[in-house]
Design an enzyme around this catalytic site. Sequence first.
Site, mmCIF file in Angstrom:
data_model
loop_
_atom_site.group_PDB
_atom_site.id
_atom_site.type_symbol
_atom_site.label_atom_id
_atom_site.label_comp_id
_atom_site.label_asym_id
_atom_site.label_seq_id
_atom_site.Cartn_x
_atom_site.Cartn_y
_atom_site.Cartn_z
ATOM 1 C CD GLU A 47 -2.809 -1.192 2.419
ATOM 2 O OE1 GLU A 47 -4.028 -1.017 2.444
ATOM 3 O OE2 GLU A 47 -2.148 -1.540 3.417
ATOM 4 C CE LYS A 130 37.425 -4.656 29.485
ATOM 5 N NZ LYS A 130 36.422 -5.142 28.565
ATOM 6 C CE LYS A 330 39.784 -7.690 27.242
ATOM 7 N NZ LYS A 330 39.808 -7.793 25.865
ATOM 8 C CB CYS A 422 46.643 -10.231 -6.977
ATOM 9 S SG CYS A 422 45.118 -9.843 -6.093
HETATM 10 S S1 IVH Z 1 36.285 1.321 33.684
HETATM 11 C C1 IVH Z 1 37.439 5.193 31.236
HETATM 12 N N1 IVH Z 1 35.704 -0.929 34.891
HETATM 13 O O1 IVH Z 1 35.137 -2.239 29.561
HETATM 14 C C2 IVH Z 1 37.080 3.761 31.190
HETATM 15 N N2 IVH Z 1 35.199 -0.742 32.572
HETATM 16 O O2 IVH Z 1 37.108 -1.370 27.470
HETATM 17 C C3 IVH Z 1 36.051 3.425 32.192
HETATM 18 N N3 IVH Z 1 34.098 -2.718 31.637
HETATM 19 O O3 IVH Z 1 33.249 0.170 27.934
HETATM 20 C C4 IVH Z 1 35.758 1.991 32.193
HETATM 21 N N4 IVH Z 1 34.041 -3.892 33.496
HETATM 22 O O4 IVH Z 1 31.976 -1.463 29.341
HETATM 23 C C5 IVH Z 1 35.696 -0.257 33.721
HETATM 24 N N5 IVH Z 1 35.189 -2.841 36.087
HETATM 25 C C6 IVH Z 1 35.178 -2.170 34.949
HETATM 26 C C7 IVH Z 1 34.643 -2.716 33.778
HETATM 27 C C8 IVH Z 1 34.684 -1.973 32.591
HETATM 28 C C9 IVH Z 1 33.722 -3.870 32.215
HETATM 29 C C10 IVH Z 1 33.910 -2.383 30.209
HETATM 30 C C11 IVH Z 1 33.164 -1.111 29.957
HETATM 31 C C12 IVH Z 1 33.998 -0.309 28.999
HETATM 32 C C13 IVH Z 1 34.988 -1.312 28.537
HETATM 33 C C14 IVH Z 1 36.302 -0.619 28.279
#
Ligand code: IVH
Length: 706
Positions: A47, A130, A330, A422
């Site tokens: 439509e 994290k 990490k 290539c």
């Molecule tokens: S501090 C200025 N603390 O990691 C940066 N981030 O790579 C402030 N994240 O986007 C972030 N756990 O989503 C912080 N305990 C934690 C965290 C954390 C997970 C994530 C967050 C951020 C990303 C940064």
Amino acid sequence: MSDPSEIDVSLLTNEQAKAELKRLAELMAHHDQLYHTNDAPEISDAEYDALKRRNLEIETRFPDLKLENSPSDKVGAPVASGFSKISHNVAMLSLDNAFNDQDVRDFAARIRRFLSLGASDKVALTAEPKIDGLSMSLRYENGTLVSAATRGDGAVGENVTANVKTISEIPQQLPENANVPEIVEIRGEVYMRRDDFFALNEKQAELGKQIYVNPRNTAAGSLRQLNAKITASRPLKFFAYAWGEVAPEMPATTQMGMVELYKSWGFSVNPLMQRFDDIEALLQHYAKIEEERPELPYDIDGVVYKVDDLALQARLGFISRSPRWAIAHKFPAEKASTILKDIDIQVGRTGALTPVARLEPVTVGGVVVTNATLHNAEELERLGVKIGDTVRIERAGDVIPKVLEVVSSPDDAVEFEFPKTCPCDLKSEVVQEKTASGAAGVIRRCSGEFACPYQRKEHLKHFVSRKAFDIDGLGEKQIEYFYQDESLYINSPADIFTLSKRDQTNFTKLKNRDGYGDLSAQKLFDAIEDKRTIPLAKLIFALGIRHVGEATGKTLAGAYLNWASFEEAIMSIISGDEAALQELLALDDIGPAVVDAMRQFFERDDNRKMVDDLIAELNILDAEAPSADSPVAGQTVVFTGKLERMSRDEAKAMAEQLGAKVAGSISKKTDLLVAGPGAGSKLKKATDLGIKTITEDEWFTLIGRD
Ligand code: IVH
């Protein structure tokens, strides 16, 4: 007279046609709104198309009557996602990564160096998990939750307030008399517990609904529901760990103090967060969290360390998109073994040839892996890998899995020969890159440049990628689809913006293709129109010039402010203008490699034509000069002599944050010399040239940080 909407177009009078065009424009605007913004269309695609067709037929018969903002060439669509946008007053940044203990020790050493600290001075760091969820910024004004925004691109996020209000762990009202600032943006992670994730997936399966891959995606999907009732039915949780805007002042002086306050305000904070004075103790805490990881009720992907003292955080500031005072350590990658079935060669944006292992599918850390990178020819040789071998692979976070080693090799395994041309139809010669010293480098490139269809296609994918033009509905898959298509090709960036022009008649060409319904065709064209207006920094980044990443794009845009000045500067440099070259080299992060890459890019006629064609289609937004209201904004500052209140790096970072340029030597362009004790030839030269000279203390007074 009968109703004009009933009359066949061929029979309409001039007057009736005019009225009809107006009616159709209004009606279509109404349905656009229902479809794009409210996600609640009232008419079918067919439509809607009939209205569009009638409008076009009338315009074709009465071209003079076509309205100025006719729906046939409609530009700009309402926010397609259905969420409004929220600009973050304080950007939401990312974290730099550490992958081993030494990276963490280096991080601590960098901090000491930046702050000019002695080996025995202690810098306390906090350590906390994290969380693998999605970051959220919650804004409270006078203790009341007023808005909630996702991170988005860090500068602008989505307004998900209604959804966030359904999360019981997020207070809508903060307690009185609890030291809550008038304005406080509390940041943290929205996540889903593992047991809740499994239970939800079971329920979804029973109902024959979407099955989610992991708790993180589920949390994101649950939060981005247009219907907040769905969000409410999902068990989302929240950990508070950071902040954005806080006014009139910070209620604590340390990271730990802030998090303790959060707890007293009713937020969940992570119980594993601890403070350490000593790096080795910090690393032991990391090991402890890693050990506990499998038993934790939620997914984590590392440990975040932050400088505890907020005054030191302020001095340390940021590099590009991440704080200098924090890092994410990490967890190591997960590994598995499988059979290498074949090796393909991929050609990247810069022509680099990458061998890719095609694997017998194997699960690594919950994700099915079928491809892994083999990096380059040298790596193939080092591994001694053959087709048919059993190999060990690893997957770390979101990065592409890689082949670590050969586990076993059957007798009939087949040797792989690295191609000399290539794999594209042009069969351009593959050349081995030379390093700066002239030795053979590891990278082999196709010499076809923009003529090579693979490179061109990768350029286009980069052009539409999230940090560049970010066009909704035009990603890698669609580029593959349109690329060199016979009638609706996208061969160069400009082609994207002429797509709808080239498919005028009711988008029939697009609609004849698989997967495009009437409205999805319209949506794609609207999304493209939406990005016709683009900030200068994104445009520069999107061009895909080697070494010009996102941060460099921003630096260049901040320095030249508009496209014309940027282009003029590059062209002057190409024609040998030394002053223009020096001006470019004086910018932060711009070295000879970037200059050479830009020169090589703009020297090529085909690239210039590509750029010119593109520019003609765009409306480019000028950049803003950085921090124009600081007393040193736009000035060129030189620091000399011994500085006592800050390190040299710190002085540079501080001046740049205030919008000043920092130069290493005095020239006629210098506006200000900050001279500490022992200043010599620079001070003399500045005096001779009549350049304003101040002491370090006067610098702090000038910038208002006394
Ligand atoms: S501090 C200025 N603390 O990691 C940066 N981030 O790579 C402030 N994240 O986007 C972030 N756990 O989503 C912080 N305990 C934690 C965290 C954390 C997970 C994530 C967050 C951020 C990303 C940064």
